[in-house]
Design a protein around this motif. Sequence first.
Motif, PDB file in Angstrom:
ATOM      1  N   LYS A  16      -3.407   0.212  -3.490  1.00  0.00           N
ATOM      2  CA  LYS A  16      -3.298  -1.091  -2.833  1.00  0.00           C
ATOM      3  C   LYS A  16      -3.073  -2.159  -3.887  1.00  0.00           C
ATOM      4  CE  LYS A  16      -5.945  -4.399  -0.020  1.00  0.00           C
ATOM      5  NZ  LYS A  16      -7.252  -4.666   0.642  1.00  0.00           N
ATOM      6  N   THR A  20       0.856  -1.186   0.000  1.00  0.00           N
ATOM      7  CA  THR A  20       0.000   0.000   0.000  1.00  0.00           C
ATOM      8  C   THR A  20       0.889   1.231   0.000  1.00  0.00           C
ATOM      9  OG1 THR A  20      -0.151   0.029   2.423  1.00  0.00           O
ATOM     10  CG2 THR A  20      -1.904  -1.130   1.230  1.00  0.00           C
ATOM     11  N   LYS A  51      -4.625   6.725  -2.439  1.00  0.00           N
ATOM     12  CA  LYS A  51      -4.051   5.553  -1.784  1.00  0.00           C
ATOM     13  C   LYS A  51      -4.116   4.408  -2.771  1.00  0.00           C
ATOM     14  CE  LYS A  51      -4.524   2.383   2.153  1.00  0.00           C
ATOM     15  NZ  LYS A  51      -5.274   2.045   3.391  1.00  0.00           N
TER      16      LYS A  51
END
Length: 257
Positions: A169, A78, A167
């Motif tokens: 991931k 991440t 973000k």
Amino acid sequence: MNKFNIVALLLLSFLVTGCSTSTSRYKIKDDHSPSDIPPLENVEDANPRYEPYSRGGNKNYRVRGIDYKVFSDITEFTETGNASWYGNKFHGHLTSNGERYNMFAMSAAHKNLPLPSYIQVTNLENNKQIIVRVNDRGPFHSGRIVDLSYAAAKKLDMLKAGTARVKIKLLHFKNKKQQDEHFTGIYYIQYLVTSLPEKANQLGKKLSATYQVKSLQVQDNNHYKLRLGPFTNQLQADNLLKKIQLDYPNAFIIEQK
């Protein structure tokens, strides 16, 4: 020199010619939005799956005097930072793993992730979320962690601003069996809870007809939990959830064990 070595050298020469490097091979000096934009409303997210890593673009490399390490044997990752996007200047040119860049596909560039990889990208400024396939290197501007295709940036509503806080991931499968196990199950989308039986019936019929999916009501005391499903594939449920959330932002997926 044999044929394999020639191909290897050609791929190596393209390694650092991704979204943010030299302009010598590009007809356009400065990147910009396309003038002829096809309909992008129905462009689906990339479908994460098991893929062997490409023969090109997966060695450590140097750009502008800076050394970059390509991750290997990575299963979880991440990262939070700024995203940018790249468009018309690079459209049709080779990406770092030897594919053609298509700014209208759901793809991305990352400095370190193996090629190809699949990542989930969340715009932290508006909570919009997409899945893209990483097949290129970049961005090589300080303070940026990922470069998105034009289509991907549009879905995150960041074209006008040019950058967004995101973000990312990693979505990784070590083999085909793990991929199938991850996405197979029984899933429902719960989009509303109401105490009005007439409203429950009307909404259930309306959404069932709109999305061609069965409707379900789960009664809990005096309340009705309105759901769509079942789905036997998580990706199918995820894709419909995004559409449902346009009208019911609190909708979510329930997995039946």
